[in-house]
Write an enzyme that holds these catalytic residues in place. Structure first.
Site, PDB file in Angstrom:
ATOM      1  N   SER A  15     -16.085   8.860  -4.132  1.00 33.26           N
ATOM      2  CA  SER A  15     -15.183   8.369  -3.093  1.00 33.26           C
ATOM      3  C   SER A  15     -15.760   8.610  -1.695  1.00 33.26           C
ATOM      4  CB  SER A  15     -13.823   9.064  -3.207  1.00 33.26           C
ATOM      5  OG  SER A  15     -13.002   8.738  -2.113  1.00 33.26           O
ATOM      6  N   THR A  17     -13.753   8.693   0.910  1.00 32.02           N
ATOM      7  CA  THR A  17     -12.689   9.302   1.707  1.00 32.02           C
ATOM      8  C   THR A  17     -13.058  10.700   2.199  1.00 32.02           C
ATOM      9  OG1 THR A  17     -10.959   7.996   0.632  1.00 32.02           O
ATOM     10  CG2 THR A  17     -10.273  10.035   1.693  1.00 32.02           C
ATOM     11  N   THR A  67      -4.723   8.885  -5.401  1.00 30.95           N
ATOM     12  CA  THR A  67      -5.221   7.545  -5.683  1.00 30.95           C
ATOM     13  C   THR A  67      -5.000   7.214  -7.160  1.00 30.95           C
ATOM     14  OG1 THR A  67      -7.079   6.033  -5.332  1.00 30.95           O
ATOM     15  CG2 THR A  67      -7.628   8.246  -6.141  1.00 30.95           C
ATOM     16  N   LYS A  71      -0.572   6.983  -7.976  1.00 31.86           N
ATOM     17  CA  LYS A  71       0.207   6.625  -6.789  1.00 31.86           C
ATOM     18  C   LYS A  71       1.679   6.372  -7.092  1.00 31.86           C
ATOM     19  CE  LYS A  71      -3.575   4.634  -4.080  1.00 31.86           C
ATOM     20  NZ  LYS A  71      -4.061   3.430  -3.347  1.00 31.86           N
ATOM     21  N   ASN A  92       0.211   7.653  -1.333  1.00 31.08           N
ATOM     22  CA  ASN A  92      -1.194   8.052  -1.407  1.00 31.08           C
ATOM     23  C   ASN A  92      -1.489   9.294  -0.571  1.00 31.08           C
ATOM     24  OD1 ASN A  92      -0.924   6.568   1.061  1.00 31.08           O
ATOM     25  ND2 ASN A  92      -3.156   6.381   1.126  1.00 31.08           N
ATOM     26  N   GLY A 131      -2.301 -10.256  -7.408  1.00 30.23           N
ATOM     27  CA  GLY A 131      -2.315  -8.842  -7.754  1.00 30.23           C
ATOM     28  C   GLY A 131      -1.117  -8.115  -7.174  1.00 30.23           C
ATOM     29  N   GLY A 133      -0.215  -4.693  -8.207  1.00 31.48           N
ATOM     30  CA  GLY A 133      -0.262  -3.281  -8.568  1.00 31.48           C
ATOM     31  C   GLY A 133      -0.067  -2.390  -7.357  1.00 31.48           C
ATOM     32  N   TYR A 227     -13.616  -2.792  -1.584  1.00 26.41           N
ATOM     33  CA  TYR A 227     -14.597  -2.460  -0.540  1.00 26.41           C
ATOM     34  C   TYR A 227     -15.900  -1.895  -1.102  1.00 26.41           C
ATOM     35  CZ  TYR A 227     -13.238   2.522  -0.810  1.00 26.41           C
ATOM     36  OH  TYR A 227     -12.996   3.811  -1.230  1.00 26.41           O
ATOM     37  N   GLY A 248     -12.457  -5.359   2.521  1.00 26.16           N
ATOM     38  CA  GLY A 248     -11.590  -4.224   2.250  1.00 26.16           C
ATOM     39  C   GLY A 248     -11.899  -2.977   3.057  1.00 26.16           C
TER      40      GLY A 248
END
Length: 293
Positions: A15, A17, A67, A71, A92, A131, A133, A227, A248
């Site tokens: 990740s 992040t 994540t 979520k 999140n 989508g 979700g 992304y 993204g």
């Protein structure tokens, strides 16, 4: 003050992040450490998110990002849901406030900001979203918050698309929300002013495109929440046909920016965070290129 923050999810060891948070926190002169709690590595199930939050609070964490695939699950195990997370039934970010856990959804904030920054002047008269979700809930909420007049939702899971549509109609009663099964979406795409793609299709391990770009009107824009890679096959095809595209990356940066602000109370520099994010993704792409035979 020291901040210890984590990320709970599955398959998240790569990740971006953590480096985004830590780099910006360093620029803000904050004492900030970000750790990954990968369910797969820990041998834990998604339903263990509640016990992991209890453990994290006991270990002195300030907050936890959440994540896939937790979520939706996390909203049932926290003490309090911020209003937007409650409407979305997905979160999140969980912040530890004394003995209480408070959940937020910064995904929708990130996508709303992405629309403002990445598609100035674009029409939101009629938007199709493929989508429904966790990511799709956030993008739908952001689109309607941004003023989309008609939002048409498509998902292979009928119950999921109808549930999302019902929640969005309740929250945005003056706007139109329709649903379509995948086999009937072509006509809606052909009259849309913009199309949002919110499924895993296009990710490195899920190649392909979710719909025929040739259906689009010449002025229509295309947005992808994927992304990794930033330029998905969908966006490449759309750009080659002259359509405005939104990758993204802006959403990814936006949710991290909002999370960091909520956790610390500081004011991050969004442009600086995006520059760092683009550096990270470019380095990742170069590394993958070197590994190819």
């Amino acid at each position: 003050m020291r901040y210890l923050v984590g990320l709970i999810g599955s398959g998240i060891t790569e990740s971006l992040t953590p480096p985004m948070h830590e780099a910006e926190a360093s620029a803000l002169a904050l004492d900030y450490e970000y750790r990954i709690l990968d369910l797969a590595r820990l041998g834990r199930a998604p339903d263990d998110v509640g016990s992991l939050l209890i453990q994290a609070r006991q270990e002195g964490f300030s907050a936890m990002n959440i994540t896939h695939p937790c979520k939706q699950r996390v909203v049932d195990v926290v003490d309090e849901l911020e209003e937007d997370a409650d409407h979305l039934r997905a979160a999140n970010l969980v912040v530890f406030v004394g003995s209480r856990t408070v959940a937020f959804n910064t995904d929708w904030m990130g996508y709303r900001d992405a629309l403002i920054i990445g598609l100035p002047g674009a029409s939101f008269e009629r938007v199709v979203q493929v989508g429904c979700g966790g990511a799709g809930a956030a993008t739908a909420y952001a689109l309607l918050s941004h003023g989309t007049a008609t939002l048409e939702l498509c998902d292979v899971d009928e119950a999921r698309r109808e549930d999302l549509a019902a929640r969005m109609r309740t929250r945005f009663p003056t706007q139109v929300v329709r649903t379509w099964p995948p086999g009937e979406i072509s006509a809606a795409i052909a009259r849309a002013s913009g199309v949002v793609h919110a499924t895993p299709t296009g990710m490195r391990h899920h190649p392909g495109v979710a719909f025929d770009v040739g259906l689009l009107q010449p002025h229509a824009w295309v947005s992808d929440v994927v992304y990794r890679p930033l330029q998905t096959e969908l966006l490449r095809q759309a750009a080659e046909r002259g359509h405005r595209v939104l990758d993204g990356g802006l959403m990814a940066v936006g949710q991290a920016y909002a999370s960091l602000r909520i956790i610390t109370g500081a004011q991050p520099d969004r442009d600086r965070m995006e520059r760092h994010f683009r550096i990270l993704t470019s380095a990742e792409d170069r590394a993958r290129g070197r590994r190819r035979p």
